[in-house]
Structures are given as structure tokens and as C-alpha cells.
Design a protein around this motif. Sequence first.
Motif, PDB file in Angstrom:
ATOM      1  N   LEU A 196      -7.820  16.165  15.917  1.00  0.00           N
ATOM      2  CA  LEU A 196      -7.782  15.091  16.915  1.00  0.00           C
ATOM      3  C   LEU A 196      -6.796  15.376  18.032  1.00  0.00           C
ATOM      4  O   LEU A 196      -6.921  14.806  19.125  1.00  0.00           O
ATOM      5  CB  LEU A 196      -7.473  13.763  16.233  1.00  0.00           C
ATOM      6  CG  LEU A 196      -8.591  13.223  15.332  1.00  0.00           C
ATOM      7  CD1 LEU A 196      -8.193  11.881  14.729  1.00  0.00           C
ATOM      8  CD2 LEU A 196      -9.907  13.092  16.090  1.00  0.00           C
ATOM      9  N   ALA A 204     -10.180   9.662  23.451  1.00  0.00           N
ATOM     10  CA  ALA A 204     -10.539   8.872  22.275  1.00  0.00           C
ATOM     11  C   ALA A 204      -9.383   7.953  21.910  1.00  0.00           C
ATOM     12  O   ALA A 204      -8.218   8.252  22.191  1.00  0.00           O
ATOM     13  CB  ALA A 204     -10.886   9.773  21.094  1.00  0.00           C
ATOM     14  N   GLU A 205      -9.696   6.843  21.244  1.00  0.00           N
ATOM     15  CA  GLU A 205      -8.671   5.930  20.744  1.00  0.00           C
ATOM     16  C   GLU A 205      -8.293   6.364  19.330  1.00  0.00           C
ATOM     17  O   GLU A 205      -9.088   6.246  18.405  1.00  0.00           O
ATOM     18  CB  GLU A 205      -9.192   4.493  20.724  1.00  0.00           C
ATOM     19  CG  GLU A 205      -8.203   3.505  20.130  1.00  0.00           C
ATOM     20  CD  GLU A 205      -8.815   2.151  19.829  1.00  0.00           C
ATOM     21  OE1 GLU A 205      -8.232   1.404  19.015  1.00  0.00           O
ATOM     22  OE2 GLU A 205      -9.889   1.837  20.390  1.00  0.00           O
ATOM     23  N   ARG A 206      -7.086   6.833  19.164  1.00  0.00           N
ATOM     24  CA  ARG A 206      -6.627   7.309  17.857  1.00  0.00           C
ATOM     25  C   ARG A 206      -6.290   6.111  16.970  1.00  0.00           C
ATOM     26  O   ARG A 206      -5.516   5.239  17.350  1.00  0.00           O
ATOM     27  CB  ARG A 206      -5.380   8.175  18.069  1.00  0.00           C
ATOM     28  CG  ARG A 206      -4.906   8.946  16.856  1.00  0.00           C
ATOM     29  CD  ARG A 206      -5.647  10.276  16.725  1.00  0.00           C
ATOM     30  NE  ARG A 206      -4.916  11.175  15.832  1.00  0.00           N
ATOM     31  CZ  ARG A 206      -4.169  12.182  16.250  1.00  0.00           C
ATOM     32  NH1 ARG A 206      -4.053  12.432  17.551  1.00  0.00           N
ATOM     33  NH2 ARG A 206      -3.548  12.953  15.391  1.00  0.00           N
ATOM     34  N   ALA A 255     -10.570   8.508  14.873  1.00  0.00           N
ATOM     35  CA  ALA A 255     -10.486   8.004  16.241  1.00  0.00           C
ATOM     36  C   ALA A 255     -11.785   7.287  16.565  1.00  0.00           C
ATOM     37  O   ALA A 255     -12.763   7.361  15.816  1.00  0.00           O
ATOM     38  CB  ALA A 255     -10.249   9.151  17.221  1.00  0.00           C
ATOM     39  N   THR A 290     -15.279  10.983  25.794  1.00  0.00           N
ATOM     40  CA  THR A 290     -14.487  11.741  24.814  1.00  0.00           C
ATOM     41  C   THR A 290     -14.969  13.190  24.772  1.00  0.00           C
ATOM     42  O   THR A 290     -16.167  13.452  24.634  1.00  0.00           O
ATOM     43  CB  THR A 290     -14.615  11.107  23.420  1.00  0.00           C
ATOM     44  OG1 THR A 290     -14.113   9.764  23.477  1.00  0.00           O
ATOM     45  CG2 THR A 290     -13.824  11.891  22.397  1.00  0.00           C
TER      46      THR A 290
END
Length: 298
Positions: free
Chosen positions: A47, A53-55, A61, A67
Motif C-alpha cells: 500500500l 487510496a484511503e488507507r 485501503a 487510485t
Amino acid sequence: MGIGGGGDVVGALAAAGVAEAAGTPAEVGGLTWERRPIDPLPGPRGLDEVRGAERVHAAAALAGPDTIGPGGFHFAESRMAGVLGRPVALIDPSGGPAAIADGLVAAAARLDCDLLVLLDVGGDVLAHGDEPGLASPLADALLLAAGPRTEAAGLRTVAVVFGAGCDGELTPAEVRARFDEVVVAGGARGESDPPAAALDAIEAALPHVPTEASAMALRCARGETGRAEIRSGRRSVELTSLGGRLLWFEPAGAMASAARLATVVEHAGSLQEAHDLLAARGIRTELAYERDAAASGA
């Protein structure tokens, strides 16, 4: 969750459609492991290599349409986010079953999901390891091995095969035989046909998310039979009625019967360790193939 990497996230729409037909909202997801035509680097992407991306966890994620991975490629999950108009879960399988399970639990919580479905397009998740066509057993084995751990963490988990034989690895007859082993062991949870709306959703996604196996499964579900070629003619697929069905089972029940490879890797501390455990048993994995192809410049 499409558990085989690549375009399995498209096949995941078949299981999502079952939930939606029952009035239950569903989300989809997949792995950071793309096929070589999309990502030429061997193995899955960590990642830390993913942008946009939203971790939500070290191994999880949420992907959006923008992304990307190294070099700017879009994951299948990124493309699916564009198709659906909402985030799609993206799991890094590098840490082994324990880390994967933690990531899956975190992603499910973030998406407000109380049931996890681990979906394999093709059926090699149930492989013994000696099938002549077996080519990509590693990701499936790791994700299935995470199933009992997500259950233990309180996330109800079930597994399912869609598109039996449609990836050109196990034959439909081999998938049927392996599933019958799970039935005998008491781990099966029945068979069903994807709802028509789910098939429409798969068809709508196919122009945007590259995947041959899910496309073959769709053809099976719509009644096609016969032989078809995939992978630029390197593999052939037998289209059957079984290929259009969903075969449901409990992860632990499968691991206690047919799914021997998940049992081999269940305590691995990393993807590399899992690969080594399978290689020691003479089982070639997709990671070995990708490393050899990268080394040869293919």
C-alpha cells in the motif's frame, strides 16, 4: 472480495448481486495484485506504493477511480470504483493470512459490512496442488486461510467459487470433484445461480475492467457451452452450466477437506513464506511465474 487478484473483483459482483436481491446492500473489493499486462512488477503492490487510496489498515485501503500503482497503472478495483461510483476495497496480501484477516476486518468495518464473502473465479482455491493446469494457487490459498481468522474476529465469513474452470486452470470436472469433497466433509453451503441483475452488472463492468475469466463465467451463466480460448490462446476453457453457478462453502470446512493449499500456508507470516511453503511441495505459483517472466524480459 475477489480473492485471486486481477479481475476477480468483477466476478465478485455475482455474489454481491445475491445479497442485493435479498435487499442487503453489498460492497466489493479485491487485491493489489494485477496481471503482468497491467503491472509488470512481480507480486502484489504494497500500500505504500499505491497512490490516491484511503488507507484504513496496513493491509487495507479503499480505492477510487484515480487510485494508481507504480508507473501510473489503474488497479481493477480503481476501474470498478469508476463503474460503481463508490469506493472499492483494496487488500495487500503481502503479510500472510493474519495480516490479511486484520485488513479484511478493518475494511469491512469501514464499509459497514457484517458478512465477508471470499470469491474465487475459476475454482483453484479448492485445488489439491497436483492438478495439471494449476497456475495461480498462491493468492487464493492466502485469502482462504484468512477466513477462519476473520470468523474468529467476529466477521461472519463464507467462501464461494464462481465460474468453475473459467480461468483455464482446474477443469470444471475437477472443481466439481473438489466441491463434492467439501460437501462430504460438511463444509458446503449449497449452490445458486447469480441473479439476472448481477449478470447485467458484470456485463456492464467488462468493458472497463480487464478480465477474461469473469467474462467466461458470464457466458456460462447465460447458457453458452463449448470451448473458448483465453490468454491469447495459451489456455482453453470449457464453458459449462457449472461455470455459471455459485458454489458456497465455509472456509474452515474447505480447508479440512479439498483446500489443501490454504492449510499449507495458514500459518505463513508473509506471502514470500507462503510461496516458499508451496514451492517446497513442488507447487509452482503465480509469483514464480511473474519473477521468471520479469527476469527474462518477457
